[in-house]
Scaffold this motif. Structure first.
Motif, PDB file in Angstrom:
ATOM      1  N   GLY A 327      48.164  33.228 -28.754  1.00 38.16           N
ATOM      2  CA  GLY A 327      49.232  33.962 -28.108  1.00 38.16           C
ATOM      3  C   GLY A 327      50.372  33.120 -27.580  1.00 38.16           C
ATOM      4  N   ARG A 328      51.269  33.817 -26.899  1.00 35.67           N
ATOM      5  CA  ARG A 328      52.410  33.182 -26.244  1.00 35.67           C
ATOM      6  C   ARG A 328      52.192  33.188 -24.733  1.00 35.67           C
ATOM      7  NH1 ARG A 328      57.493  35.740 -29.604  1.00 35.67           N
ATOM      8  NH2 ARG A 328      56.352  37.686 -29.239  1.00 35.67           N
ATOM      9  N   PRO A 329      52.877  32.326 -24.010  1.00 34.11           N
ATOM     10  CA  PRO A 329      52.628  32.202 -22.572  1.00 34.11           C
ATOM     11  C   PRO A 329      52.944  33.471 -21.795  1.00 34.11           C
ATOM     12  CG  PRO A 329      53.889  30.333 -23.402  1.00 34.11           C
ATOM     13  CD  PRO A 329      53.867  31.361 -24.491  1.00 34.11           C
ATOM     14  N   LEU A 330      52.034  33.834 -20.928  1.00 31.74           N
ATOM     15  CA  LEU A 330      52.270  34.893 -19.959  1.00 31.74           C
ATOM     16  C   LEU A 330      52.468  34.277 -18.581  1.00 31.74           C
ATOM     17  CD1 LEU A 330      52.387  37.992 -19.595  1.00 31.74           C
ATOM     18  CD2 LEU A 330      49.967  37.921 -19.023  1.00 31.74           C
ATOM     19  N   LEU A 331      51.721  33.198 -18.335  1.00 25.73           N
ATOM     20  CA  LEU A 331      51.871  32.417 -17.106  1.00 25.73           C
ATOM     21  C   LEU A 331      52.129  30.971 -17.497  1.00 25.73           C
ATOM     22  CD1 LEU A 331      48.855  33.783 -15.009  1.00 25.73           C
ATOM     23  CD2 LEU A 331      51.250  34.452 -14.803  1.00 25.73           C
ATOM     24  N   GLY A 332      53.191  30.389 -16.976  1.00 25.95           N
ATOM     25  CA  GLY A 332      53.502  29.002 -17.274  1.00 25.95           C
ATOM     26  C   GLY A 332      54.251  28.846 -18.593  1.00 25.95           C
ATOM     27  N   ILE A 333      54.624  27.613 -18.895  1.00 27.56           N
ATOM     28  CA  ILE A 333      55.320  27.257 -20.125  1.00 27.56           C
ATOM     29  C   ILE A 333      54.442  26.283 -20.899  1.00 27.56           C
ATOM     30  CG2 ILE A 333      57.392  26.210 -21.119  1.00 27.56           C
ATOM     31  CD1 ILE A 333      58.822  26.902 -18.461  1.00 27.56           C
ATOM     32  N   VAL A 334      54.238  26.548 -22.195  1.00 25.58           N
ATOM     33  CA  VAL A 334      53.399  25.677 -23.015  1.00 25.58           C
ATOM     34  C   VAL A 334      54.225  24.526 -23.590  1.00 25.58           C
ATOM     35  CG1 VAL A 334      52.079  25.517 -25.162  1.00 25.58           C
ATOM     36  CG2 VAL A 334      51.703  27.439 -23.616  1.00 25.58           C
ATOM     37  N   HIS A 335      53.659  23.319 -23.513  1.00 19.87           N
ATOM     38  CA  HIS A 335      54.256  22.147 -24.133  1.00 19.87           C
ATOM     39  C   HIS A 335      53.180  21.443 -24.963  1.00 19.87           C
ATOM     40  CE1 HIS A 335      57.858  22.358 -21.543  1.00 19.87           C
ATOM     41  NE2 HIS A 335      57.022  22.604 -20.543  1.00 19.87           N
ATOM     42  N   ILE A 336      53.514  21.044 -26.179  1.00 18.92           N
ATOM     43  CA  ILE A 336      52.622  20.225 -26.996  1.00 18.92           C
ATOM     44  C   ILE A 336      53.137  18.793 -26.909  1.00 18.92           C
ATOM     45  CG2 ILE A 336      51.581  19.873 -29.255  1.00 18.92           C
ATOM     46  CD1 ILE A 336      50.898  22.565 -27.965  1.00 18.92           C
ATOM     47  N   CYS A 337      52.273  17.888 -26.471  1.00 24.57           N
ATOM     48  CA  CYS A 337      52.720  16.532 -26.152  1.00 24.57           C
ATOM     49  C   CYS A 337      51.990  15.473 -26.964  1.00 24.57           C
ATOM     50  CB  CYS A 337      52.512  16.254 -24.667  1.00 24.57           C
ATOM     51  SG  CYS A 337      53.448  17.360 -23.587  1.00 24.57           S
ATOM     52  N   ASP A 338      52.683  14.358 -27.200  1.00 25.99           N
ATOM     53  CA  ASP A 338      52.058  13.218 -27.861  1.00 25.99           C
ATOM     54  C   ASP A 338      51.336  12.356 -26.836  1.00 25.99           C
ATOM     55  OD1 ASP A 338      54.029  11.771 -26.505  1.00 25.99           O
ATOM     56  OD2 ASP A 338      55.318  11.568 -28.285  1.00 25.99           O
ATOM     57  N   GLU A 339      50.831  11.205 -27.279  1.00 25.49           N
ATOM     58  CA  GLU A 339      50.041  10.345 -26.393  1.00 25.49           C
ATOM     59  C   GLU A 339      50.857   9.833 -25.205  1.00 25.49           C
ATOM     60  OE1 GLU A 339      46.836   9.733 -26.478  1.00 25.49           O
ATOM     61  OE2 GLU A 339      46.480  10.913 -28.279  1.00 25.49           O
ATOM     62  N   SER A 340      52.193   9.820 -25.352  1.00 24.64           N
ATOM     63  CA  SER A 340      53.056   9.344 -24.268  1.00 24.64           C
ATOM     64  C   SER A 340      53.411  10.449 -23.286  1.00 24.64           C
ATOM     65  CB  SER A 340      54.341   8.750 -24.852  1.00 24.64           C
ATOM     66  OG  SER A 340      54.050   7.660 -25.705  1.00 24.64           O
TER      67      SER A 340
END
Length: 511
Positions: A327-340
């Motif tokens: 799904g898509r965010p209902l609470l908060g904002i999703v971020h996909i992050c690298d090792e840094s």
């Protein structure tokens, strides 16, 4: 405002709780009175606002007396798995700082093996140091305590990758016991729950989702139907019997219901269902498709954790257009992050982080709290995934479960999802085991529907089945069979236990 105390006044005789198997029913008026008596007991034993109690028992009506009694007393209440050993329970009691524990005969000999000095109460016959809760409640008022204050839960992770960690959140800023509750608002808005809902809870109450959602439904004035223990056919029967409108499941429930004979699955009237929510573990695409085809577009999935740092939600129609998404965010904002800790483009795999105002910490574990937070202040539950251009999140696996074989990263979830869709497989786990050449090799541990079929012939059949979808590097180099996998009753797999076996760590335990 919403609380059992409100509905005890407006709808005193309405069932707040029904035990599905026995039919035992507790009205809102009775739950109000019983929880008030518990609150008076807690105060009489010196438990003040901000203190902690623990509850360790099977699904039963007294569970709700205790959590609502603690909630209106300004306490943290810790729900402990009733399947744990005495040392494991002792660890959580010490770690949480609980000043009292409430148990039952369900714990058996474990009751007397606890090595703790905290006050002990049993809802059954007293034994040893355990006092009778019924006797302790004798004569306690059924009216509210003078210093009511909103409390909250303190729940522990399932311990699938190590010792469980308690998530201790502050007491609600609003001391009003009937104050605004975010989960209750979410239950009403996103999951179509109302005062007229009849909610089926098939899972153990000691887990975060069943406990929190049951209490949220009672805050709305709905009727909660609790299964004493999950059984696939019984679940279908209860939907018909109690005219269930809302329910919550985990994927293993779906798998077991789908593998019932066709004549059993079609025997029961499920037309009352308006919403069937599922979460807690990844759901294989074929399983989810089959459930939507069976139950219709009533299925809603969410991804969240005990930590409460964010949530994604997806309904049946959106899921069918984005198969595999959570799904898509209902609470908060999703971020996909690298090792840094920096964000990566869409369709790039990385660690899943939530940007949210909701803060949490792992009790007595600042290192784990720090590891779950990146340089931007975003927090993670430890999962790996990616988002598409429309913002739908797809989970790959937990980072800690990744297998590195010959330098190639392999995520077990894809292989497990395929295995469990095979008609002869009841459950499956894929782990990395030591290998001299590759470092790790892929091993599949399979629970057959019929254990008498376990052996080389079934292993060959499964390999042939997997080859249709998997590249050679992902193919299990070894397939072993077990009568049962160490799966938590909430659907989560204790994969660490299996992995430790293959790596020779024989002292591993479920905690």
């Amino acid at each position: 405002m919403a609380h059992i105390s409100v509905f005890a006044q407006s709808h005193p005789d309405k069932p707040a709780l029904i035990m599905a198997g026995s039919g035992e029913t507790v009205s809102y008026a009775a739950l109000e009175a019983r929880s008030n008596r518990v609150a008076h007991l807690l105060r009489s034993r010196g438990l003040a606002i901000g203190d902690t109690i623990a509850i360790c028992m099977e699904n039963r009506t007294e569970f709700f007396d205790l959590v609502w009694g603690a909630q209106r007393s300004g306490l943290h209440y810790v729900a402990i798995s009733s399947r744990l050993t005495a040392p494991e329970i002792d660890y959580i009691l010490a770690d949480s700082g609980a000043k009292a524990i409430f148990g039952s005969d369900y714990l058996g000999e474990t009751l007397e093996k606890l090595d703790t000095g905290v006050a002990r109460f049993t809802v059954d016959a007293p034994v040893g140091a355990w006092q009778s809760l019924q006797a302790a409640l004798e004569g306690k008022p059924e009216t509210p305590i003078a210093d009511e204050r909103a409390g909250t839960d303190m729940l522990y992770s399932s311990g699938t990758t190590g010792r469980p960690k308690g998530v201790r959140i502050p007491l609600p800023e609003d001391p009003n016991i009937a104050g605004v509750n975010p989960l209750t608002m979410l239950t009403a808005m996103a999951f179509k729950s109302t005062q007229d809902s009849v909610y089926l809870s098939p899972a153990p109450l000691y887990h975060a989702a069943p406990l929190r959602w049951c209490m949220a439904m009672q805050r709305l004035g709905a009727t909660v139907v609790v299964m004493e223990k999950f059984d696939p056919e019984a679940a279908l029967r209860y939907i018909e019997q109690y005219k269930i409108t809302n329910s919550q499941w985990v994927p293993t429930h779906f798998v077991r219901m789908l593998k019932l004979p066709e004549e059993v699955r079609t025997r029961y009237d499920l037309s009352s269902l308006r919403v069937a929510v599922h979460a807690a573990a990844p759901c294989p695409v074929p399983i989810k498709e089959a459930m939507i085809n069976w139950w219709g577009p009533v299925i809603i999935e969410y991804y969240a954790g005990t930590e409460g740092n964010g949530m994604t939600v997806v309904g049946s129609d959106d899921w069918m257009a984005h198969k595999g998404t959570v799904g898509r965010p209902l609470l908060g904002i999703v971020h996909i992050c690298d090792e840094s800790g920096d964000e990566v483009p869409p369709r790039t795999e990385g660690a899943v982080f939530f940007e949210s105002e909701n803060r949490f910490s792992y009790h007595n574990d600042p290192d784990k709290t720090r590891d779950a937070t990146n340089k931007h202040g975003w927090t993670t539950l430890g999962d790996v995934g990616w988002v598409d251009e429309e913002g739908f999140l797809y989970l790959t696996d937990r980072k800690s479960f990744m297998i590195i074989s010959g330098g190639v990263n392999i995520y077990p979830q894809e292989i497990e999802n395929l295995l469990v869709s095979h008609p002869k497989v009841a459950d499956a786990a894929v782990i990395g085991a030591p290998d001299e050449d590759l470092g790790e090799k892929v091993v599949a541990v399979v629970q057959p529907l019929d254990m008498t079929q376990a052996g080389d012939a079934l292993a060959d059949e499964l390999r042939e089945f997997l080859r249709q979808s998997l590249s050679g590097v992902k193919m299990p180099k070894q397939i072993d069979f077990r009568e049962e996998l160490p799966r938590h009753a909430t659907g989560k797999l204790y994969k660490r236990l299996l992995r430790d076996e293959y790596w020779g760590k024989t002292d591993s335990k479920i905690v």
